[in-house]
Design an enzyme around this catalytic site. Structure first.
Site, mmCIF file in Angstrom:
data_model
loop_
_atom_site.group_PDB
_atom_site.id
_atom_site.type_symbol
_atom_site.label_atom_id
_atom_site.label_comp_id
_atom_site.label_asym_id
_atom_site.label_seq_id
_atom_site.Cartn_x
_atom_site.Cartn_y
_atom_site.Cartn_z
ATOM 1 N N ASP A 12 0.862 -1.176 0.000
ATOM 2 C CA ASP A 12 0.000 0.000 0.000
ATOM 3 C C ASP A 12 0.907 1.237 0.000
ATOM 4 O O ASP A 12 2.132 1.122 0.050
ATOM 5 C CB ASP A 12 -0.896 -0.045 1.241
ATOM 6 C CG ASP A 12 -1.792 1.162 1.368
ATOM 7 O OD1 ASP A 12 -2.456 1.515 0.381
ATOM 8 O OD2 ASP A 12 -1.817 1.770 2.453
ATOM 9 N N ALA A 45 -12.667 10.694 10.130
ATOM 10 C CA ALA A 45 -12.144 10.657 8.763
ATOM 11 C C ALA A 45 -11.413 9.354 8.480
ATOM 12 O O ALA A 45 -11.388 8.878 7.341
ATOM 13 C CB ALA A 45 -11.205 11.843 8.529
ATOM 14 N N ASP A 186 -1.860 -1.225 5.737
ATOM 15 C CA ASP A 186 -2.158 -0.749 7.089
ATOM 16 C C ASP A 186 -3.649 -0.554 7.319
ATOM 17 O O ASP A 186 -4.040 -0.030 8.362
ATOM 18 C CB ASP A 186 -1.421 0.571 7.361
ATOM 19 C CG ASP A 186 -1.940 1.715 6.507
ATOM 20 O OD1 ASP A 186 -2.456 2.698 7.069
ATOM 21 O OD2 ASP A 186 -1.843 1.628 5.272
#
Length: 242
Positions: A12, A45, A186
């Site tokens: 990622d 968020a 993650d």
């Protein structure tokens, strides 16, 4: 039992290879909603983190506490056209934050060098759009990290947690055995992406979205606070760099 060797690792981006604490997208999301008169915390968020940015905005607008503010301001629930408009505003904001938070996570450049010495290919998937990735790629390359293959938000009909971006990377790398891959991420959607592809998965903890601390913030913690936050020994920061 069939034995397979690892031929590729798919990483990622934010929180895994760059941007310790995955801060760039979060600041942009908070600013985006503030521009609409909607108050949102960094923790809120982070909730949908790992999916593509259109879906992320849509998921945030669907949170009850955010939705209530939106309805109060606009007099109606949000529509797809609202998400489209917000994404257009978000991308320039995120470009700025990517430039501010584009540092490699310590150890990534060294790790990828060692992987290549072992003839292991490197790929990447991300919730970033191509427009955002075009900003990040040269920044990472200057620091010694450049994947051999990549897939991004909008590159495939479905994003995470589907395996479509993983399949795209596999095709680019000329590999077809999922058990020869490791997916490193993650976020939960990123790990689910690897599982949907049928490969090995490795979750990144300390530098990622879950903890959400910059390297400076992490290092500022006392030893006891650090152990409690990380759930590991004092050398976890070094081990996490991979």
């Amino acid at each position: 039992m069939i034995k397979t060797s690892i031929e590729a690792i798919i990483f990622d981006w934010a929180g895994t290879t760059v941007d310790f604490g995955s801060r760039a997208p979060m600041g942009a999301f908070v600013k985006l909603f503030q521009s609409e008169g909607v108050e949102m915390s960094i923790s809120q968020a982070r909730i949908p983190m790992g999916i593509n940015k259109w879906d992320h905005i849509n998921a945030l607008l669907s949170l009850p506490e955010i939705q209530a503010q939106w309805v109060q301001i606009h007099g109606r629930p949000h529509a797809s056209s609202d998400v489209d408009r917000l994404l257009e505003i978000f991308v320039p904001m995120n470009k700025v934050s990517i430039q501010e938070c584009g540092q490699l996570i310590p150890g990534v450049a060294e790790l990828t060098k060692k992987l290549r010495e072992q003839h292991i290919k490197i790929g990447s998937t991300t919730g970033y759009t191509k427009e955002l990735l075009d900003i990040l790629l040269p920044i990472a390359k200057e620091q010694g990290y450049a994947p051999d293959a990549l897939s991004f938000s909008g590159d495939t009909p479905l994003g995470r947690p589907s395996a479509q971006m993983m399949h795209k990377c596999a095709t680019q790398l000329g590999l077809d055995n999922p058990l020869s891959f490791i997916k490193v991420d993650d976020t939960e959607p990123g790990i689910e992406e690897g599982k949907a592809f049928g490969c090995w998965t490795v979750g990144v903890a300390v530098s990622g979205n879950a903890l959400g601390l910059s390297l400076e913030e992490l290092n500022a913690l006392s030893k006891d606070e650090g152990r409690q936050s990380q759930g590991f020994g004092k050398n976890q920061n070094e081990r996490n760099a991979a």
